[in-house]
Write a protein that holds these residues in place. Structure first.
Motif, short mmCIF file in Angstrom:
data_model
loop_
_atom_site.label_atom_id
_atom_site.label_comp_id
_atom_site.label_asym_id
_atom_site.label_seq_id
_atom_site.Cartn_x
_atom_site.Cartn_y
_atom_site.Cartn_z
N LEU A 89 -2.90 -8.35 7.39
CA LEU A 89 -4.19 -7.96 6.81
C LEU A 89 -4.19 -6.48 6.36
CD1 LEU A 89 -6.74 -9.84 9.11
CD2 LEU A 89 -5.76 -10.56 6.94
N SER A 90 -5.36 -6.07 5.84
CA SER A 90 -5.39 -4.81 5.09
C SER A 90 -5.06 -3.56 5.90
CB SER A 90 -6.76 -4.65 4.42
OG SER A 90 -7.78 -4.78 5.37
N THR A 91 -5.63 -3.42 7.10
CA THR A 91 -5.36 -2.19 7.86
C THR A 91 -3.90 -2.18 8.31
OG1 THR A 91 -7.64 -1.85 8.53
CG2 THR A 91 -5.97 -0.89 9.94
N SER A 132 -6.98 -15.95 -0.59
CA SER A 132 -6.92 -14.57 -1.04
C SER A 132 -8.13 -13.84 -0.45
CB SER A 132 -6.91 -14.53 -2.57
OG SER A 132 -6.78 -13.22 -3.03
N SER A 133 -8.53 -12.74 -1.03
CA SER A 133 -9.49 -11.89 -0.33
C SER A 133 -10.27 -11.00 -1.30
CB SER A 133 -8.69 -11.01 0.65
OG SER A 133 -9.40 -9.86 1.00
N ILE A 134 -11.44 -10.53 -0.84
CA ILE A 134 -12.17 -9.51 -1.61
C ILE A 134 -11.37 -8.22 -1.74
CG2 ILE A 134 -14.56 -10.25 -1.24
CD1 ILE A 134 -14.59 -8.13 1.11
N MET A 162 -2.41 -2.07 -0.09
CA MET A 162 -1.19 -2.87 -0.30
C MET A 162 -1.55 -4.36 -0.18
SD MET A 162 1.77 -3.04 -1.11
CE MET A 162 3.44 -2.61 -0.89
N TYR A 163 -2.36 -4.68 0.81
CA TYR A 163 -2.77 -6.07 1.04
C TYR A 163 -3.49 -6.63 -0.19
CZ TYR A 163 -5.81 -9.68 3.22
OH TYR A 163 -6.49 -10.82 3.53
N GLY A 164 -4.41 -5.82 -0.74
CA GLY A 164 -5.14 -6.27 -1.94
C GLY A 164 -4.20 -6.48 -3.11
N GLY A 212 -7.49 -6.17 10.29
CA GLY A 212 -8.29 -6.17 9.07
C GLY A 212 -9.18 -4.94 9.00
N THR A 213 -9.83 -4.75 7.84
CA THR A 213 -10.74 -3.61 7.68
C THR A 213 -12.19 -4.08 7.73
OG1 THR A 213 -9.00 -2.73 6.25
CG2 THR A 213 -11.01 -1.45 6.38
N SER A 214 -12.40 -5.38 7.56
CA SER A 214 -13.76 -5.91 7.74
C SER A 214 -14.01 -6.23 9.22
CB SER A 214 -13.97 -7.16 6.88
OG SER A 214 -13.06 -8.17 7.27
N ASP A 215 -13.07 -5.87 10.08
CA ASP A 215 -13.15 -6.25 11.50
C ASP A 215 -14.30 -5.60 12.26
OD1 ASP A 215 -10.85 -7.53 10.82
OD2 ASP A 215 -9.53 -6.49 12.23
#
Ligand code: AKB
Length: 349
Positions: A89-91, A132-134, A162-164, A212-215
């Motif tokens: 995930l993103s983070t 996929s993801s926002i 990088m994740y995006g 994640g960053t939405s965590d």
């Protein structure tokens, strides 16, 4: 006397990668409840939690970057659907961008290639379901984020993580493997039946996400229910879309089941509701008046959340495969999150 031997029939299965993550758990439990998990083979670096092993046909502990393992899967099974959940995930990805690229991109290519080879041997394209993801979006500034609310699939595709970048590229790879793979070769392979949903921040009552960053949203809630203080790493006004885990599972399965002739896109936004971090905190505090929530924004993680849209437009999914979430913000808290997390937390005491 000669005995005519039956040729060895390969078992027909659905392959789920990254099955030991949050979405994998939700998906397997859901399929098991529907008595639909007996043909599920799961692949995860960490195997599958003990409590869930008996729910599926087979658990393979392994790496999607291991080509030998991919060949073994190819030879051993007839895979009709791949649900490819494995990803950093993103983070997490920001701490090790090259590893993220290997897992998120090369891992996806390996699975797409497996789908192509399976399609050849079956004479039928393999369904490839990809979350996929926002995170594929990159809003240029807060003023634009506030002004352009429901962002469409094709807008603002300038990810800053990088994740995006990985997810956006994999969406393109899916389209390429579906439509253009070996386009110049004399014997073109059957493409992959690639189908992708872009998820907002996901919240599960059962599990906490990692990396994640939405965590901040699930962390705030799980901490409050366990009586722990929580320092939220984004500002009060940070706003992104969210979805409850059962709706995320529902969207993956609805898209997988949709008749192909109804689908005019490879990639669909799906969402449920958008809330600011402050609004989430207020809903948590309504249910747990003693919850100790403070806001201590981390500049770098805040910038990532600021780059994600406040809301996304999921009208294509609604139109083409009748997508609609079960949980709006009220139902999410009153009928899903609060009762289930409270019940789970009571067993921990
Ligand atoms: C993350 O925070 O990385 C994920 C996502 C928004 O895709 N939850």
């Amino acid at each position: 006397m000669f005995v005519r031997r039956r040729p060895h029939l390969r078992e027909k299965v659905t392959l789920i990668t990254g099955a030991n993550g949050e979405v994998g758990h939700g998906l397997i439990q859901h399929l098991y409840a529907l008595q639909d998990a007996s043909d599920v083979v799961v692949l995860d670096l960490r195997g599958l939690d003990d409590s869930m092993r008996g729910m599926v046909n087979r658990v393979i502990v392994g790496d999607i970057l291991d080509n030998e393992l991919i060949n073994l899967l190819l030879n051993e099974y007839e895979i009709d659907t791949i649900i490819h959940l494995a990803a950093l995930l993103s983070t997490h990805s920001e701490f090790n961008p090259e590893t993220a690229h290997r897992v998120n991109v090369q891992g996806t290519i390996n699975l797409l290639k497996l789908a192509i080879e399976q399609g050849k041997s079956r004479g039928l394209p393999v369904k490839f379901i990809f979350p996929s993801s926002i995170a594929v979006y990159g809003m240029p500034d807060l003023e634009t984020k506030a002004r352009v609310t429901a962002v469409k699939e094709e807008d603002f595709l300038y990810p800053i993580t990088m994740y995006g970048c990985n997810k956006l590229y994999c969406e393109h790879l899916g389209r390429y493997y579906a439509q253009y793979y070996q386009q110049l070769s004399a014997s073109r392979s059957l493409g992959v039946d690639f189908r992708c949903v872009r998820f907002p921040g996901l919240i599960s009552a059962q599990t906490l996400p990692t990396g994640g960053t939405s965590d901040y949203a699930p962390e705030m809630l799980h901490a409050a229910i366990r009586g722990k203080p929580y320092a939220c790493f984004v500002r009060e006004d940070a706003r992104i879309p969210f979805m409850m885990m059962p709706d995320a599972i529902k969207s993956l399965l609805m898209l997988a089941d949709a008749p192909q002739e109804q689908l005019n896109h490879y990639v669909y936004n799906v969402t449920s509701f958008s809330l600011t971090a402050q609004e989430i905190a207020e809903r948590v505090q309504q249910n747990f008046p003693d919850a100790q929530i403070t806001f201590e924004p981390d500049t770098a993680r805040q910038a990532i959340v600021d780059s994600w849209p406040a809301d996304i437009d999921d009208s294509a999914a609604r139109r083409e495969w009748n997508w609609s979430p079960e949980y709006d913000a009220d139902r999410a808290f009153s009928e899903y999150l609060i009762p289930i997390i409270t019940e789970l937390a009571s067993h921990e005491k």
